[in-house]
Scaffold this motif. Structure first.
Motif, PDB file in Angstrom:
ATOM      1  N   SER A 173       0.812  -0.588   0.031  1.00 16.35           N
ATOM      2  CA  SER A 173       0.267   0.160   0.690  1.00 16.35           C
ATOM      3  C   SER A 173       0.675   1.189   0.045  1.00 16.35           C
ATOM      4  O   SER A 173       0.355   2.250  -0.720  1.00 16.35           O
ATOM      5  CB  SER A 173      -0.911   0.061   1.052  1.00 16.35           C
ATOM      6  OG  SER A 173       0.285  -0.136   2.646  1.00 16.35           O
ATOM      7  N   LEU A 174       1.822   1.202   0.545  1.00 16.74           N
ATOM      8  CA  LEU A 174       2.753   2.167   0.917  1.00 16.74           C
ATOM      9  C   LEU A 174       3.586   2.634  -0.550  1.00 16.74           C
ATOM     10  O   LEU A 174       3.444   3.194  -0.673  1.00 16.74           O
ATOM     11  CB  LEU A 174       4.216   2.339   2.119  1.00 16.74           C
ATOM     12  CG  LEU A 174       3.448   2.119   3.614  1.00 16.74           C
ATOM     13  CD1 LEU A 174       4.173   2.584   4.539  1.00 16.74           C
ATOM     14  CD2 LEU A 174       2.751   4.241   3.307  1.00 16.74           C
ATOM     15  N   SER A 175       3.885   1.720  -1.027  1.00 17.13           N
ATOM     16  CA  SER A 175       4.711   1.604  -2.512  1.00 17.13           C
ATOM     17  C   SER A 175       4.418   2.218  -4.191  1.00 17.13           C
ATOM     18  O   SER A 175       4.155   3.260  -3.703  1.00 17.13           O
ATOM     19  CB  SER A 175       5.288   0.273  -2.917  1.00 17.13           C
ATOM     20  OG  SER A 175       6.015  -0.436  -1.875  1.00 17.13           O
ATOM     21  N   ILE A 176       2.777   1.830  -3.350  1.00 17.44           N
ATOM     22  CA  ILE A 176       1.763   2.189  -5.193  1.00 17.44           C
ATOM     23  C   ILE A 176       1.614   3.768  -4.496  1.00 17.44           C
ATOM     24  O   ILE A 176       1.095   4.933  -4.985  1.00 17.44           O
ATOM     25  CB  ILE A 176       0.208   0.812  -4.544  1.00 17.44           C
ATOM     26  CG1 ILE A 176       0.877  -0.260  -5.095  1.00 17.44           C
ATOM     27  CG2 ILE A 176      -0.464   1.042  -5.824  1.00 17.44           C
ATOM     28  CD1 ILE A 176      -0.090  -1.482  -5.108  1.00 17.44           C
ATOM     29  N   THR A 232      -5.725  -3.202  -1.980  1.00 10.79           N
ATOM     30  CA  THR A 232      -7.158  -2.847  -1.822  1.00 10.79           C
ATOM     31  C   THR A 232      -6.727  -1.256  -0.668  1.00 10.79           C
ATOM     32  O   THR A 232      -8.019  -0.418  -0.637  1.00 10.79           O
ATOM     33  CB  THR A 232      -7.948  -4.006  -1.377  1.00 10.79           C
ATOM     34  OG1 THR A 232      -7.363  -4.123   0.070  1.00 10.79           O
ATOM     35  CG2 THR A 232      -8.345  -4.736  -2.055  1.00 10.79           C
ATOM     36  N   MET A 233      -5.394  -1.536  -0.463  1.00 15.64           N
ATOM     37  CA  MET A 233      -5.188  -0.430   1.014  1.00 15.64           C
ATOM     38  C   MET A 233      -4.424   0.910   0.410  1.00 15.64           C
ATOM     39  O   MET A 233      -4.138   1.548   1.695  1.00 15.64           O
ATOM     40  CB  MET A 233      -5.343  -1.264   2.444  1.00 15.64           C
ATOM     41  CG  MET A 233      -5.885  -2.152   2.726  1.00 15.64           C
ATOM     42  SD  MET A 233      -4.988  -2.968   4.143  1.00 15.64           S
ATOM     43  CE  MET A 233      -6.234  -1.689   5.308  1.00 15.64           C
ATOM     44  N   TRP A 234      -4.065   1.129  -0.302  1.00 13.74           N
ATOM     45  CA  TRP A 234      -2.958   2.025  -1.599  1.00 13.74           C
ATOM     46  C   TRP A 234      -3.941   3.099  -1.696  1.00 13.74           C
ATOM     47  O   TRP A 234      -3.501   4.504  -1.361  1.00 13.74           O
ATOM     48  CB  TRP A 234      -2.578   1.715  -2.610  1.00 13.74           C
ATOM     49  CG  TRP A 234      -3.330   1.129  -3.790  1.00 13.74           C
ATOM     50  CD1 TRP A 234      -3.958   0.742  -3.783  1.00 13.74           C
ATOM     51  CD2 TRP A 234      -3.591   1.936  -4.575  1.00 13.74           C
ATOM     52  NE1 TRP A 234      -4.909   0.347  -5.170  1.00 13.74           N
ATOM     53  CE2 TRP A 234      -4.610   1.413  -5.417  1.00 13.74           C
ATOM     54  CE3 TRP A 234      -3.678   3.091  -4.810  1.00 13.74           C
ATOM     55  CZ2 TRP A 234      -5.134   2.174  -6.757  1.00 13.74           C
ATOM     56  CZ3 TRP A 234      -3.949   3.948  -6.041  1.00 13.74           C
ATOM     57  CH2 TRP A 234      -5.155   3.810  -6.749  1.00 13.74           C
ATOM     58  N   VAL A 235      -5.380   2.972  -1.212  1.00 19.50           N
ATOM     59  CA  VAL A 235      -6.087   4.293  -1.613  1.00 19.50           C
ATOM     60  C   VAL A 235      -5.405   5.343  -0.750  1.00 19.50           C
ATOM     61  O   VAL A 235      -5.816   6.801  -0.491  1.00 19.50           O
ATOM     62  CB  VAL A 235      -7.390   3.837  -2.600  1.00 19.50           C
ATOM     63  CG1 VAL A 235      -8.175   4.923  -2.481  1.00 19.50           C
ATOM     64  CG2 VAL A 235      -8.017   2.931  -2.761  1.00 19.50           C
ATOM     65  N   ASN A 236      -5.839   5.230   0.920  1.00 23.37           N
ATOM     66  CA  ASN A 236      -6.034   6.031   1.446  1.00 23.37           C
ATOM     67  C   ASN A 236      -4.443   6.202   1.822  1.00 23.37           C
ATOM     68  O   ASN A 236      -4.477   7.765   2.295  1.00 23.37           O
ATOM     69  CB  ASN A 236      -5.817   5.394   3.248  1.00 23.37           C
ATOM     70  CG  ASN A 236      -7.914   4.475   3.129  1.00 23.37           C
ATOM     71  OD1 ASN A 236      -8.892   5.729   2.681  1.00 23.37           O
ATOM     72  ND2 ASN A 236      -7.935   4.070   4.621  1.00 23.37           N
ATOM     73  N   VAL A 237      -3.215   5.900   1.183  1.00 19.57           N
ATOM     74  CA  VAL A 237      -1.927   6.591   1.292  1.00 19.57           C
ATOM     75  C   VAL A 237      -1.813   6.936   0.033  1.00 19.57           C
ATOM     76  O   VAL A 237      -1.397   8.292   0.294  1.00 19.57           O
ATOM     77  CB  VAL A 237      -1.384   5.814   1.455  1.00 19.57           C
ATOM     78  CG1 VAL A 237       0.143   5.712   1.018  1.00 19.57           C
ATOM     79  CG2 VAL A 237      -1.196   4.266   2.304  1.00 19.57           C
ATOM     80  N   ALA A 238      -2.791   7.248  -1.215  1.00 12.99           N
ATOM     81  CA  ALA A 238      -2.888   7.455  -2.208  1.00 12.99           C
ATOM     82  C   ALA A 238      -2.810   9.788  -1.646  1.00 12.99           C
ATOM     83  O   ALA A 238      -2.617   9.940  -2.150  1.00 12.99           O
ATOM     84  CB  ALA A 238      -3.129   7.224  -2.971  1.00 12.99           C
ATOM     85  N   ARG A 239      -4.402   9.428  -1.238  1.00 13.58           N
ATOM     86  CA  ARG A 239      -5.499  10.606  -1.035  1.00 13.58           C
ATOM     87  C   ARG A 239      -4.292  11.668   0.094  1.00 13.58           C
ATOM     88  O   ARG A 239      -3.869  12.561  -0.307  1.00 13.58           O
ATOM     89  CB  ARG A 239      -6.454  10.134  -0.461  1.00 13.58           C
ATOM     90  CG  ARG A 239      -7.431   9.742  -1.963  1.00 13.58           C
ATOM     91  CD  ARG A 239      -8.601   9.555  -0.212  1.00 13.58           C
ATOM     92  NE  ARG A 239      -9.455   9.270  -2.165  1.00 13.58           N
ATOM     93  CZ  ARG A 239     -10.500  10.102  -2.358  1.00 13.58           C
ATOM     94  NH1 ARG A 239     -10.139  11.514  -2.256  1.00 13.58           N
ATOM     95  NH2 ARG A 239     -11.105  10.053  -3.345  1.00 13.58           N
ATOM     96  N   LEU A 240      -4.024  10.702   0.827  1.00  9.39           N
ATOM     97  CA  LEU A 240      -2.862  11.722   1.778  1.00  9.39           C
ATOM     98  C   LEU A 240      -2.046  12.268   1.295  1.00  9.39           C
ATOM     99  O   LEU A 240      -1.520  13.122   1.677  1.00  9.39           O
ATOM    100  CB  LEU A 240      -2.553  10.668   3.550  1.00  9.39           C
ATOM    101  CG  LEU A 240      -1.750  10.732   4.409  1.00  9.39           C
ATOM    102  CD1 LEU A 240      -2.399  12.109   5.024  1.00  9.39           C
ATOM    103  CD2 LEU A 240      -1.430   9.776   5.309  1.00  9.39           C
ATOM    104  N   VAL A 241      -1.038  11.186   0.954  1.00 11.35           N
ATOM    105  CA  VAL A 241       0.355  11.854   0.026  1.00 11.35           C
ATOM    106  C   VAL A 241       0.061  13.192  -1.298  1.00 11.35           C
ATOM    107  O   VAL A 241       0.800  13.879  -0.791  1.00 11.35           O
ATOM    108  CB  VAL A 241       0.630  10.325  -1.021  1.00 11.35           C
ATOM    109  CG1 VAL A 241       2.591  11.255  -1.595  1.00 11.35           C
ATOM    110  CG2 VAL A 241       1.481   9.593   0.389  1.00 11.35           C
ATOM    111  N   ARG A 242      -1.085  12.457  -1.764  1.00  8.36           N
ATOM    112  CA  ARG A 242      -1.359  14.086  -2.369  1.00  8.36           C
ATOM    113  C   ARG A 242      -1.585  14.791  -1.854  1.00  8.36           C
ATOM    114  O   ARG A 242      -0.927  16.141  -2.215  1.00  8.36           O
ATOM    115  CB  ARG A 242      -2.449  13.251  -4.134  1.00  8.36           C
ATOM    116  CG  ARG A 242      -3.493  15.069  -4.464  1.00  8.36           C
ATOM    117  CD  ARG A 242      -4.404  14.156  -5.080  1.00  8.36           C
ATOM    118  NE  ARG A 242      -5.015  15.614  -5.927  1.00  8.36           N
ATOM    119  CZ  ARG A 242      -5.958  16.086  -5.279  1.00  8.36           C
ATOM    120  NH1 ARG A 242      -6.093  15.768  -4.007  1.00  8.36           N
ATOM    121  NH2 ARG A 242      -6.252  16.643  -5.650  1.00  8.36           N
TER     122      ARG A 242
END
Length: 360
Positions: A173-176, A232-242
């Motif tokens: 999740s962190l990588s993606i 399935t759990m990378w979406v939260n990470v992507a939103r936060l990083v963005r």
């Protein structure tokens, strides 16, 4: 460098003052040590703690039983230290439950346990030089399941699955999430629109439904369920990083880096990402806890880790009928283990949020 070290020490000092975070770290460290030394700590050191003694199935915590150990006819291959560390060691003896025994001359007379109230008499040749027979008495501190397997041993081995699924999920999740979120936040425009469209599509699908689909696509198994949960759990990470990148890229030092002619990849990797690690660490701890719960749910439904490999969710599935009968601990023990480990990661995540002064 000194300023960075000072920030680290201040963060660590604030984290140590948070009792909940310290409790969480203690539970996590104990879990890691248990996972590493599982086959040395577990009373049942056979692969997957799968020693079945059907005659003593479904016994309550604290049950004590004597066994006659009969050496197997086929030679058991000796295992190295590393093999035993990672996969246990095959039993060299068959375990026969007995209710009593006595030595008569060169014969060992035992009462083999058939049921709680039924036993049968058997005799074995037993001389001082005969090392094929041994008698052991064992206490099953958490009882046995319906197959006569030691619950405590399967709990100890099962911690590996929970920690492994959390670790692999967090890495995936962190990588993606960092990659896509960093691209969307830094470049903006059509790149941001395309990535956000993908995020919204994935976000609209219920997590468990998506995990089911991926699990059915990849198949049932140890690694498949880990990959399915991680994807399935990378979406939260992507939103936060963005969001973090959008805020940080407007700061003066990023403008200075652009003026010096640094490449975009260097600016993102060396100047932006190190300054948004705080929120990322917090959401990583939360994802770790969520992954443990999802894996337990999948195993409970039968599409996660497959028998005989022990998983806490699978243990609940196998024994939940005992909750309303005479031995509820068979299902409560793995449930309590899941609760403690998930609580530990949530407490650590809250402690990191406070120590790093993260506002998300």
């Amino acid at each position: 460098m000194k300023e960075y070290t000072s920030i680290q020490s201040d963060t660590w000092r604030r984290l140590k003052k948070n009792r909940g975070a310290v409790f969480g770290m203690v539970i996590i460290v104990l879990s890691l040590v248990t996972a590493l030394l599982a086959y040395f700590l577990a009373p049942d050191h056979s692969p997957y703690a799968n020693r079945m003694v059907l005659e003593i199935g479904g016994r309550k915590p604290g049950y004590k039983q004597s066994f006659l150990l009969i050496k197997k006819q086929q030679e058991v291959i000796r295992t190295s230290f590393l093999q035993r560390l990672f996969s246990g060691r095959d039993d060299r003896y068959d375990w026969m439950p007995i209710s009593s025994w006595k030595q008569q001359g060169d014969s060992l007379i035992v009462r083999k346990l058939i049921d709680e109230t039924i036993s049968e008499r058997q005799s074995f040749l037993n001389t001082p030089k005969n090392k094929n027979l041994r008698i052991r008495t064992r206490t099953f501190w958490f009882g046995t399941d319906r197959y006569g397997r030691d619950i405590l041993s399967r709990l100890i081995i099962g911690v590996r699955v929970s920690l492994a699924v959390g670790l692999i999920t967090v890495i995936l999740s962190l990588s993606i999430g960092i990659f896509l979120g960093g691209l969307a936040g830094y470049y903006g425009g059509k790149t941001d629109q395309l990535i956000m469209w993908l995020l919204n599509v994935i976000w609209s699908i219920p997590t468990l439904l998506l995990v089911f689909a991926l699990t059915l696509l990849l198949g049932k198994g140890f690694w498949q369920v880990f990959i399915a949960i991680g994807l399935t759990m990378w979406v939260n990470v992507a939103r936060l990083v963005r969001g973090q990148v959008l805020a940080v890229k407007q700061l003066e030092y990023i403008e200075a880096a652009r003026a010096l002619g640094y490449s975009d990849s260097r600016i993102i990797i060396r100047h932006i990402l190190p300054n948004i690690l705080g929120p990322v660490m917090v959401i990583a701890a939360a994802n770790f806890a969520s992954a443990i719960v999802i894996e337990a749910g999948l195993s409970f439904l039968g599409i996660g880790v497959q028998p005989p490999q022990p998983s806490w969710g699978l243990m609940i599935k196998e024994n939940y009928n005992f909750i309303i009968t005479h031995n509820p601990m068979l299902a409560l023990a793995p449930g309590i283990a899941i609760m403690l480990l998930v609580l530990a990661f949530n407490l650590l995540g809250n402690g990191l949020r406070d120590a790093l002064n993260v506002k998300v």
